[in-house]
Write an enzyme that holds these catalytic residues in place. Structure first.
Site, PDB file in Angstrom:
ATOM      1  N   GLU A 568     -15.392   3.946 -15.102  1.00  0.00           N
ATOM      2  CA  GLU A 568     -14.812   5.290 -15.036  1.00  0.00           C
ATOM      3  C   GLU A 568     -14.635   5.386 -13.328  1.00  0.00           C
ATOM      4  O   GLU A 568     -15.781   5.462 -12.800  1.00  0.00           O
ATOM      5  CB  GLU A 568     -15.579   6.256 -15.650  1.00  0.00           C
ATOM      6  N   LYS A 581      -2.612   4.339   6.314  1.00  0.00           N
ATOM      7  CA  LYS A 581      -2.845   3.220   7.070  1.00  0.00           C
ATOM      8  C   LYS A 581      -3.160   2.137   5.847  1.00  0.00           C
ATOM      9  O   LYS A 581      -3.797   1.178   6.414  1.00  0.00           O
ATOM     10  CB  LYS A 581      -4.027   3.625   7.872  1.00  0.00           C
ATOM     11  N   TYR A 583      -5.634   2.187   3.629  1.00  0.00           N
ATOM     12  CA  TYR A 583      -6.915   2.373   3.484  1.00  0.00           C
ATOM     13  C   TYR A 583      -7.223   2.442   1.934  1.00  0.00           C
ATOM     14  O   TYR A 583      -8.182   1.844   1.341  1.00  0.00           O
ATOM     15  CB  TYR A 583      -7.596   3.347   4.132  1.00  0.00           C
TER      16      TYR A 583
END
EC number: 2.3.1.48
Length: 830
Positions: A568, A581, A583
């Site tokens: 989960e 960016k 990430y």
């Protein structure tokens, strides 16, 4: 490994006593203790002749590569200078040798004389002039005690030339260490140099061999050592790969070990700036050991030398890996032009991924590679073949035969070809086969590996690729490209962390958890802060943390349910000033690989209206395949949120997926360009558009079919959209093929005992048993994959066996049968 209770304090940062002052009597100087810090040493006098310092000063340089001639071997030039100096003094006349040793020998004229070394009444006025001056006469008086030189060297009269040369080698090392103590700026390193300086002086005085004693202990300091751990890692992670890919990983491991053996560690002071206090004492012990047993002996060979990777283990590797990895990748990136082309891809593409996977095992809590009894029996064909893993003479030196892996039991790559072929019909393709016959044997879509390798060299060679600099991201670059590049350069790091009560989580992890709580609270304002804190610090939950410049900038909090087969995802956020960016995508990709490693292949999460778009991009769907009974009552339900699921494919390297797809596109593009270059015929332009025609069929363009283009419209219409329907159709078809009388040669993989060279000739083996396993694992997501494997079964048989053999007759009969069945089922054109 049992560590000393406190870090040794070799000696205070005092200057060494003059070379001619009295030295202590014992030969085996104990490793310095903190008690010695109260004993100051006199101010040093000028050395008899300045020489090279020990390999790579560490005071100001910190961890990194020294300025020696070879960038991968810090201090190599100092080592060469020391060797040259020793060769010079060992080539001196015996009288000159006795004079040099007399400088370090106590006067024996009488028991009352305390002179500890002969002082030349006419000392050289410039450095290294001592070698040019004529040898002193044995009757020449000492400037200090006024006894002749003969009284200082009387104990050397009957000593062999080899022993004299050994003592002279220690003299050069003492001179080196004397200069090092003066030049070194770091206090801890200076203390160790001073300790070794005193040790060698006493050994010259008493004609003994140096032994480092005291609380440092003796090598090896840990078991298993770093080398064994890394080789265990290669076996643990890559034993399932094909031999060529597995050998690549093995060579990367040897390259990493070699770099580590010549890498310069950061000083304890530098380590203290980036680490928590409880780690510094242990690191200082290991740093002192490394200086005494590994680093200084590189140029001072009077001291016994050990490889860093042979005597240290996981403890030191945990302390240095993060910073060493970052500096190593940056060094290779800066010096990529010095790499030979075929190694550039290996280092710049595969090495970062290799280090990332190794990092997980270094810092992981339950990694098996560090267990003393680690064993993983290799299956057939999984043994590694040690080879020199040289990358470039200017970057990484070739491996020493003494390093692990170079045993006589290694496999020979050519051994299979020398075994006699047992009697039988199977043999290689006849050399007189015509070009048309060879073309007929190829499965459609096969591309020679030589051509693919040639294209790979082209697209990875900056000199061969025109256009903008590849380090600049294009407008259509993958979402995670920026993040992946930053990870390779060590700018960002990923760590799976969690709170722990037994044992208690360390300070760094707790600080990161606080940072994660702040990021989640700021980015998820509608979520109660107390609720976020409770889950983040709950020992049952873990978080994949994104670290940049030592602070948390994002993460994914999750809870694993191994018994239920899913995880989960609770929170997912990146701080606002670090978004857009890639990430978030890279975070999720790392999380996917982490779960594949732990054999959990399903994610479930409740996404709010703002997060649905992100999760869709990461492969999540509202179509839930996990049975409700498996997750009901396990996961947290949120009002107004949408339950989403993501199924993971264990065959996909998610963190490199976009990069792999990009490379595949580049390869296809280059192959198309080569194909176009082979087409010599030039057609005139189309004139139909001038006459008012707005659109024409693609197949009517002159020369289009000669390029290899084929119409796809009809085939697209026959693709079965329903996976279950496709599975049922292919299952029935495969069952009919297996029951055909001519299918018997193709039921199972070819055994090496029956055809030793089969897997050298056939690059892509396939059989009906393997196809059955692929079908069962839902590998055949389209009928094209299924048909391609059937075609390859026949093509492999014809490539390996003579045309008139029984095997080829069976292949022809089976081919007619399955093509009839494919047409009957509407899977191909009639």
């Amino acid at each position: 490994m049992a560590e000393p209770s406190q870090a040794p304090n070799p000696v205070p940062a005092a200057q060494p006593r003059p070379l001619h002052s009295p030295a202590p009597a014992p030969t085996s100087t104990p490793a310095p203790s903190p008690a010695s810090a109260s004993t100051p040493a006199p101010t040093p006098a000028p050395a008899p002749a300045p020489a090279a310092a020990p390999a790579g000063s560490t005071g100001s340089g910190g961890a990194g590569v020294g300025s020696g001639g070879d960038p991968a071997r810090p201090g190599l030039s100092q080592q060469q200078r020391a060797s040259q100096r020793k060769a010079q003094v060992r080539g001196l006349p015996r009288a000159k040798k006795l004079e040099k040793l007399g400088v370090f020998s106590a006067c024996k004229a009488n028991e009352t004389c305390k002179c500890n070394g002969w002082k030349n009444p006419k000392p050289p006025t410039a450095p290294r002039m001592d070698l040019q001056q004529p040898a002193a006469n044995l009757s020449e008086l000492c400037r200090s005690c006024e006894h002749p030189l003969a009284d200082h060297v009387s104990h050397l009269e009957n000593v062999s030339e080899d022993e004299i040369n050994r003592l002279l080698g220690m003299v050069v090392d003492v001179e080196n260490l004397f200069m090092s103590v003066h030049k070194e700026e770091d206090t801890d390193t200076k203390q160790v140099y001073f300790y070794l300086f005193k040790l060698l002086r006493k050994c010259i005085l008493q004609m003994t061999r140096p032994v480092v004693e005291g609380s440092l202990g003796s090598p090896p300091f840990e078991k298993p050592n770093i080398e064994q751990g890394v080789l265990n890692f290669v076996q643990y992670k890559f034993s399932h790969l094909a031999p060529r890919e597995r050998q690549t990983m093995f060579e990367l491991s040897k390259m990493f070990l070699l770099c580590l053996n010549y890498w310069k560690l950061e000083t304890p002071a530098q380590f203290r700036q980036r680490s928590q206090s409880e780690d510094v004492a242990t690191y200082k012990v290991n740093y002192t050991r490394w200086l005494c047993y590994c680093h200084v002996p590189q140029s001072c060979d009077s001291l016994p030398r050990y490889e860093t990777t042979h005597v240290f283990g996981r403890s030191l590797l945990r302390s240095i890996f993060t910073v060493t990895r970052r500096q190593l990748l940056e060094k290779f990136r800066v010096e990529k032009d010095k790499l030979v082309p075929e190694k550039r891809t290996l280092i710049l593409t595969h090495f970062p991924k290799f280090l990332s996977m190794l990092e997980e095992e270094i810092y992981g809590a339950n990694s098996p590679i560090w267990e003393s009894g680690f064993t993983m029996p290799p299956s057939e064909g999984t043994q590694l073949v040690p080879r020199p893993a040289t990358v470039s003479a200017t970057v990484v030196p070739s491996f020493s035969p003494s390093m692990g892996g170079g045993s006589n039991s290694s496999l020979s790559l050519d051994s299979a070809g020398t075994e006699p072929m047992p009697a039988g019909e199977k043999r290689k393709l006849p050399e007189n086969l015509t070009l048309e016959d060879a073309k007929r044997l190829r499965v459609m879509g096969d591309i020679p590996m030589e051509l693919v390798n040639e294209v790979m060299l082209t697209i990875t060679d900056p000199a061969a690729m025109l256009g903008p600099e590849t380090s600049l991201l294009s407008a259509n670059a993958a979402r995670d490209e920026t993040a992946r590049l930053e990870e390779r350069r060590g700018i960002i790091e990923f760590h799976v962390i969690g709170n722990s009560l037994t044992p208690k989580a360390n300070r760094r992890v707790l600080l990161w958890l606080v940072g994660l709580q702040n990021v989640f609270s700021h980015q998820l304002p509608r979520m109660p802060k107390e609720y976020i804190a409770r889950l983040v610090f709950d020992p049952k939950h873990k978080t994949l943390a994104l670290i940049k410049d030592g602070r948390v900038i994002g993460g994914i909090c999750f809870r694993m349910f191994p018994t239920q087969g899913f995880t989960e995802i609770v929170f997912c956020a990146v701080t606002s000033n670090e978004q857009v960016k890639g990430y978030g995508t890279h975070l999720m990709n790392h999380l996917k690989e982490y779960h594949i490693k732990h054999s959990i292949l399903y994610f479930l999460t409740y996404a709010d209206e703002y997060a649905i778009g992100y999760f869709k991009k990461q492969g999540f769907s509202k179509d839930i395949k996990v049975p409700k009974s498996r997750y009901l009552g396990y996961i947290k339900d949120y009002e107004g949120a949408t339950l989403m699921e993501c199924e993971l494919n264990p065959r996909i390297p998610y963190t490199e997926l976009s990069h792999i797809i990009k490379k595949q596109k580049e390869i296809i593009k280059k192959l198309i360009e080569r194909k176009q270059a082979q087409i010599r015929k030039v057609y005139p332009g189309l004139s139909c558009f001038k006459e008012g025609v707005r659109q024409i069929p693609v197949e009517s363009v002159p020369g289009i079919r000669e390029t290899g283009w084929k119409p796809l419209g009809k085939e697209k219409g026959k693709e079965l959209k329903d996976p279950d329907q496709l599975y049922t159709t292919l299952k029935n078809l495969l069952a009919q093929i297996k029951s055909h009388p001519s299918a018997w040669p193709f039921m199972e993989p070819v055994k090496k005992s029956e055809a030793p060279d089969y897997y050298e000739v056939i690059r892509f083996p396939i059989d009906l048993k393997t196809m059955t396993e692929r079908l069962r694992s839902r590998y055949y997501v389209t009928r094209k994959l299924f048909v391609a494997d059937l075609q390859r079964v026949i093509a492999n048989c014809r490539e390996y066996n003579p045309p008139d053999s029984e095997y080829c007759r069976c292949a022809s009969a089976l081919e007619k049968f399955f093509y009839f069945k494919l047409k009957e089922g509407g899977l191909i054109d009639k």
